[in-house]
Design a protein around this motif. Sequence first.
Motif, PDB file in Angstrom:
ATOM      1  N   GLY A   1     -75.304  26.895  12.480  1.00 39.02           N
ATOM      2  CA  GLY A   1     -76.066  25.663  12.578  1.00 39.02           C
ATOM      3  C   GLY A   1     -75.299  24.451  12.099  1.00 39.02           C
ATOM      4  N   GLN A   2     -74.179  24.673  11.418  1.00 43.29           N
ATOM      5  CA  GLN A   2     -73.401  23.550  10.900  1.00 43.29           C
ATOM      6  C   GLN A   2     -72.538  22.932  11.991  1.00 43.29           C
ATOM      7  OE1 GLN A   2     -70.989  24.498   7.532  1.00 43.29           O
ATOM      8  NE2 GLN A   2     -72.486  23.722   6.078  1.00 43.29           N
TER       9      GLN A   2
ATOM     10  N   GLN B   1     -75.877  19.236   8.897  1.00 50.53           N
ATOM     11  CA  GLN B   1     -76.845  20.186   9.419  1.00 50.53           C
ATOM     12  C   GLN B   1     -77.699  19.499  10.480  1.00 50.53           C
ATOM     13  OE1 GLN B   1     -77.218  23.347   8.807  1.00 50.53           O
ATOM     14  NE2 GLN B   1     -75.941  23.702   6.997  1.00 50.53           N
ATOM     15  N   ASN B   2     -78.154  20.279  11.435  1.00 49.88           N
ATOM     16  CA  ASN B   2     -79.110  19.794  12.443  1.00 49.88           C
ATOM     17  C   ASN B   2     -78.608  18.551  13.170  1.00 49.88           C
ATOM     18  OD1 ASN B   2     -80.948  21.843  11.618  1.00 49.88           O
ATOM     19  ND2 ASN B   2     -81.578  20.542   9.920  1.00 49.88           N
TER      20      ASN B   2
ATOM     21  N   LYS C   1     -69.216  22.128  17.174  1.00 52.02           N
ATOM     22  CA  LYS C   1     -70.113  23.210  16.760  1.00 52.02           C
ATOM     23  C   LYS C   1     -69.808  24.436  17.596  1.00 52.02           C
ATOM     24  CE  LYS C   1     -74.978  24.443  16.232  1.00 52.02           C
ATOM     25  NZ  LYS C   1     -76.379  23.995  16.403  1.00 52.02           N
TER      26      LYS C   1
ATOM     27  N   HIS D   1     -78.284  11.371  13.254  1.00 50.22           N
ATOM     28  CA  HIS D   1     -78.776  10.574  12.157  1.00 50.22           C
ATOM     29  C   HIS D   1     -78.120   9.221  12.242  1.00 50.22           C
ATOM     30  CE1 HIS D   1     -80.265  14.365  10.544  1.00 50.22           C
ATOM     31  NE2 HIS D   1     -79.081  14.848  10.787  1.00 50.22           N
TER      32      HIS D   1
ATOM     33  N   GLU E   1     -77.718  17.798  19.481  1.00 51.24           N
ATOM     34  CA  GLU E   1     -77.215  18.665  20.538  1.00 51.24           C
ATOM     35  C   GLU E   1     -77.782  18.146  21.847  1.00 51.24           C
ATOM     36  OE1 GLU E   1     -77.584  22.861  20.056  1.00 51.24           O
ATOM     37  OE2 GLU E   1     -77.328  22.748  17.885  1.00 51.24           O
TER      38      GLU E   1
END
Length: 316
Positions: free
Chosen positions: A19-20, A205-206, A50, A282, A209
């Motif tokens: 997930g990283q 993280q997150n 990723k 983000h 995508e």
Amino acid sequence: MKKKLIVFFSLLLVTVTYGQTVRYIYDTAVNPDSINLVSLKHERTFLDVKGIKSLFISENKLIKDSLFTAFRAEYKEDHKKRDKDFKSLNAKKELEPSFFENYIVKDIPGQKVYYYDKVAGREIFYQEDRPLKWEITDIKENQNGYPAQKAVANFGGRIWTAWFTKDINISDGPYKFSGLPGLIVKLEDENGDYKFDLVKKIKIQNAFEKPADPNAKQSTRIAFNGDKAALMLEAGKNRRLPEGYEKGDKNFGGSGHDGMRGGGMGEGRMGGGKMGGGRGMHPGGNNDNGTFSMPAVGLGSSPLRNNESQNPIELK
């Protein structure tokens, strides 16, 4: 019990690792006008790696897409709140422009490069069909904090010099560039119109995508601009008239004949600036955890969009 715990934590570690996303942040300098002597424009671009995939995107496009997505979701059911509540976001300033109004996705092991754009709310993409042919030299220097080796390639009508490091064992780099035995930490063309310098590496993280779009139109590099124009034309024909519009209504610029001439809507005009529809990562600033504070921005069109076509990164 102990065996179950070991299996649990092993699966958790795999999930967390998968997930990283490792984000490589480049300071990108662009000459907006290759004919006249002007100052280079700087913006940050991200290479998010990723697993076996990577995504290249500019920070300014990321912010714009993130803000637009949030704006659209928040006012989906209540458009009357738009002006009042949007001001509460301090969104009075013009959005910072970008020279990279697109996504570039790479399949790293397969060295496949996909170029994504959006026109009239619809995604369109093509697979790059020109493999990079690098000439790797014996010249080695420290570049941006890494021991690096020099390589040269001719791509898109420009001669490019890349410095890659084997300390980061990823065959990737900014924009469409990849295929070297290590990450590209510095890249520039022969005229100095484009420069990419790796400045930071973080783990987040997150991260964003790019979602699969079942309605995306697949094109080719040669036919890409023509297909984009066709989508714009199709969108213009299918555009719905505003609520309350009646043929010949002077409030909508009607002339009394077809209502589409005169000072209002204008025949065949495509309103508004280009807005990407993808979800954002983000947005904003520069925190070590990969989150970015939201700047005060507006939803206007990018003034650098014209400059991008004036001095494109690919000349052919």
